[in-house]
Scaffold this motif. Sequence first.
Motif, PDB file in Angstrom:
ATOM      1  N   GLN A  26       0.807  -1.173  -0.078  1.00 44.85           N
ATOM      2  CA  GLN A  26      -0.005  -0.021  -0.002  1.00 44.85           C
ATOM      3  C   GLN A  26       0.783   1.283   0.018  1.00 44.85           C
ATOM      4  OE1 GLN A  26      -2.839   0.167   3.165  1.00 44.85           O
ATOM      5  NE2 GLN A  26      -3.852   1.968   2.682  1.00 44.85           N
ATOM      6  N   THR A  27       2.093   1.391   0.790  1.00 42.19           N
ATOM      7  CA  THR A  27       2.932   2.361   0.820  1.00 42.19           C
ATOM      8  C   THR A  27       3.619   2.527  -0.706  1.00 42.19           C
ATOM      9  OG1 THR A  27       3.111   1.945   3.314  1.00 42.19           O
ATOM     10  CG2 THR A  27       4.917   3.368   1.950  1.00 42.19           C
ATOM     11  N   LEU A  28       3.797   1.632  -1.287  1.00 40.42           N
ATOM     12  CA  LEU A  28       4.462   1.526  -2.398  1.00 40.42           C
ATOM     13  C   LEU A  28       3.334   2.014  -3.706  1.00 40.42           C
ATOM     14  CD1 LEU A  28       6.535  -1.655  -3.040  1.00 40.42           C
ATOM     15  CD2 LEU A  28       7.472   0.459  -2.372  1.00 40.42           C
ATOM     16  N   ASN A  29       2.254   1.757  -3.324  1.00 38.94           N
ATOM     17  CA  ASN A  29       1.243   2.243  -4.296  1.00 38.94           C
ATOM     18  C   ASN A  29       0.938   3.690  -4.264  1.00 38.94           C
ATOM     19  OD1 ASN A  29       0.694  -0.400  -5.499  1.00 38.94           O
ATOM     20  ND2 ASN A  29      -1.112  -0.611  -4.193  1.00 38.94           N
ATOM     21  N   ILE A  30       1.166   4.125  -2.962  1.00 35.16           N
ATOM     22  CA  ILE A  30       1.015   5.654  -2.911  1.00 35.16           C
ATOM     23  C   ILE A  30       2.352   6.384  -3.686  1.00 35.16           C
ATOM     24  CG2 ILE A  30       1.383   7.385  -1.300  1.00 35.16           C
ATOM     25  CD1 ILE A  30      -0.023   5.613   0.935  1.00 35.16           C
ATOM     26  N   LEU A  31       3.351   5.680  -3.465  1.00 38.16           N
ATOM     27  CA  LEU A  31       4.623   6.356  -4.265  1.00 38.16           C
ATOM     28  C   LEU A  31       4.385   6.388  -5.619  1.00 38.16           C
ATOM     29  CD1 LEU A  31       7.402   5.350  -1.698  1.00 38.16           C
ATOM     30  CD2 LEU A  31       6.253   7.491  -1.725  1.00 38.16           C
ATOM     31  N   ARG A  32       4.226   5.088  -6.106  1.00 40.35           N
ATOM     32  CA  ARG A  32       3.938   5.107  -7.391  1.00 40.35           C
ATOM     33  C   ARG A  32       2.963   5.880  -8.038  1.00 40.35           C
ATOM     34  NH1 ARG A  32       4.461  -1.503  -6.749  1.00 40.35           N
ATOM     35  NH2 ARG A  32       6.761  -1.734  -7.065  1.00 40.35           N
ATOM     36  N   GLU A 114       0.819   7.541  10.039  1.00 42.52           N
ATOM     37  CA  GLU A 114       0.585   6.256   9.184  1.00 42.52           C
ATOM     38  C   GLU A 114      -0.594   6.674   8.324  1.00 42.52           C
ATOM     39  OE1 GLU A 114      -0.263   2.489  10.616  1.00 42.52           O
ATOM     40  OE2 GLU A 114       1.653   2.230  11.735  1.00 42.52           O
ATOM     41  N   ASP A 115      -1.468   7.564   8.511  1.00 37.07           N
ATOM     42  CA  ASP A 115      -2.709   7.636   7.806  1.00 37.07           C
ATOM     43  C   ASP A 115      -2.706   8.884   7.013  1.00 37.07           C
ATOM     44  OD1 ASP A 115      -2.715   9.407   9.739  1.00 37.07           O
ATOM     45  OD2 ASP A 115      -4.741   9.236  10.268  1.00 37.07           O
ATOM     46  N   ASP A 116      -1.462   9.677   6.482  1.00 35.70           N
ATOM     47  CA  ASP A 116      -1.482  10.795   5.879  1.00 35.70           C
ATOM     48  C   ASP A 116      -0.505  10.363   4.544  1.00 35.70           C
ATOM     49  OD1 ASP A 116      -0.765  13.101   5.099  1.00 35.70           O
ATOM     50  OD2 ASP A 116      -0.834  14.148   6.925  1.00 35.70           O
ATOM     51  N   ALA A 117      -1.147   9.981   3.465  1.00 33.39           N
ATOM     52  CA  ALA A 117      -0.525   9.370   2.426  1.00 33.39           C
ATOM     53  C   ALA A 117       0.142  10.728   1.726  1.00 33.39           C
ATOM     54  CB  ALA A 117      -1.677   8.979   1.515  1.00 33.39           C
ATOM     55  N   THR A 122       5.006  13.851  -0.073  1.00 34.41           N
ATOM     56  CA  THR A 122       5.631  15.105  -0.133  1.00 34.41           C
ATOM     57  C   THR A 122       7.240  14.803   0.372  1.00 34.41           C
ATOM     58  OG1 THR A 122       3.581  16.246   0.254  1.00 34.41           O
ATOM     59  CG2 THR A 122       5.807  17.047   0.573  1.00 34.41           C
ATOM     60  N   HIS A 123       7.268  14.270   1.641  1.00 36.64           N
ATOM     61  CA  HIS A 123       8.499  13.981   2.095  1.00 36.64           C
ATOM     62  C   HIS A 123       9.342  13.027   1.708  1.00 36.64           C
ATOM     63  CE1 HIS A 123       8.083  16.060   6.318  1.00 36.64           C
ATOM     64  NE2 HIS A 123       6.914  16.366   5.730  1.00 36.64           N
ATOM     65  N   VAL A 124       8.778  12.006   0.847  1.00 37.60           N
ATOM     66  CA  VAL A 124       9.487  11.119   0.195  1.00 37.60           C
ATOM     67  C   VAL A 124      10.231  11.909  -1.221  1.00 37.60           C
ATOM     68  CG1 VAL A 124       9.954   9.107  -1.434  1.00 37.60           C
ATOM     69  CG2 VAL A 124       8.651   9.033   0.873  1.00 37.60           C
ATOM     70  N   HIS A 125       9.736  12.557  -1.619  1.00 38.57           N
ATOM     71  CA  HIS A 125       9.931  13.470  -3.017  1.00 38.57           C
ATOM     72  C   HIS A 125      11.083  14.481  -2.497  1.00 38.57           C
ATOM     73  CE1 HIS A 125       7.699  12.316  -6.364  1.00 38.57           C
ATOM     74  NE2 HIS A 125       6.723  11.971  -5.580  1.00 38.57           N
TER      75      HIS A 125
END
Length: 507
Positions: A26-32, A114-117, A122-125
């Motif tokens: 699910q985390t990966l899908n957010i990033l993709r 955890e619940d703030d996609a 934003t932070h990963v980018h």
Amino acid sequence: MPSSRSSDNKTVHALMLDPSSNDAEQTLNILRNSGLAVRATQVVNEDELTDALARQSWDIFLAKESCPQLPVTKAQEIIQHSGRDIPAILISDDFNAAKVSEAFDNGFQSLIPEDDAHLLETHVHRELHHLEDRRRRKQAEAQLNEAEKRCELLLANSRDAIAYIHEGMHIYANKSYLELFGFTSWDELECMPIMDMIAPAHHESFKDFLRQQSRTPNEMPYDFVGVESNGTHFDGSLSLSKASYDGEACIQVLIALRGNDEQELQEKLKELSNVDALTGLATRELLLTNLTEVINNAANNELNAALAYIEVDQFDEWETKLGLKASDEIRLSVADWLMEVATEQDTIARIGDHTFALLRSETDKEDFKTVCDKLLQSFSERLIEANKQTISGTLSIGVCIINEQSPDAEQVVYDAHAAANRAETGGGNRVRIFEDAVDGVSTDKQQKEALRQIQEAMETGRAHLLFQPIVKLHGDSQEFFQVLLRIRDEKDEPVPVSQLFPVTQGT
């Protein structure tokens, strides 16, 4: 989202500490969905984390607090101890000021609920952008270091007498300058005032010249009488200019030697510009010149040739772990190895920070693919000494075949680079030949990823055929079969047909 997402066009290697495969996906899908091409490895204990760090370099570390076998603080400690520059983001269901402060103290760059996609995205980018900035700065520092070495080489080989002075004292002089004043070594001249090199009768006029230069700098020459180390006088002309030496502001003194053969000097400078100062290999400029000639020969004589774009898979990891000095030792070792394995007809060049190229005329696709496979094997068996440590690694090689339809030299290098990127994203230690449908710039991002999957599946045995009987209810009883092509991804999961075949039909 900001437009500065420099990581959108390349694969992001993510390391994930998460006990739940579903949550990790699910985390990966957010990033993709945010536009990142992410390849991830999930770890749940210390051994898996250590193995992942040893296997390859990583761009981001995403950690969940709920992993029972490996606390996030211990995981971050292992990563920091490895010496890797991997930005770390902690994902937690406990989000408050004290928790944020604790995360920072433990070396994490961000704490995300955890619940703030959106905040995660934003932070990963942001962290990927900062990581790319650091890598570019490191590369720029290496290029600056190389440029300084080239300048030193040019100075040392110049027939003009050149010296640097600081507060009136010599801090550097090239061989021509030493010979002009009758010195045999730098030790004799070091820290000697420049005024001692000028005849006493010219001291006052030289001081006036220095004062004028401090007010209105220019390169107007100053005629003077010089004094050699044995007391002999000679007539000379010098010019001054502002410079920097070892990071310190100073003044460059240039004394033109009479009777210089300007053409000979220019030829010497041209020769030096074609040689990489660190490795002694050809420079990118010389490679492009030779490549243009090979392309013309291919067009006129129908003689095929090939260019290999060679990158060391572990170089960034080694540089981070062993330091900049060791990285130069690694570059030299790779250059020495290439010169050992190359033939007389090859052009071997260093064309980037840790990127090399091998240009071979009069070869074909199959023969050169065999040559590159042997290069992979040879390099993987080579031991490299760097910073008093023995290391070994692998290569990613991209090949562009040169024939009568080949574009210009720059495009051939670009195409070979694209194939090398495919080799690297496929895990490294492999050779990939440029395919326009897979690597070409005309294909959009989604198509490129699908075509890459098809290509990789065919090359690694993950493509297979299914035969489905077709039965006619009336008429001919002859047997017919529908043949279906299916592939599996890197995780051995079936790839949906809808994801692939519109792409193949479009190409």
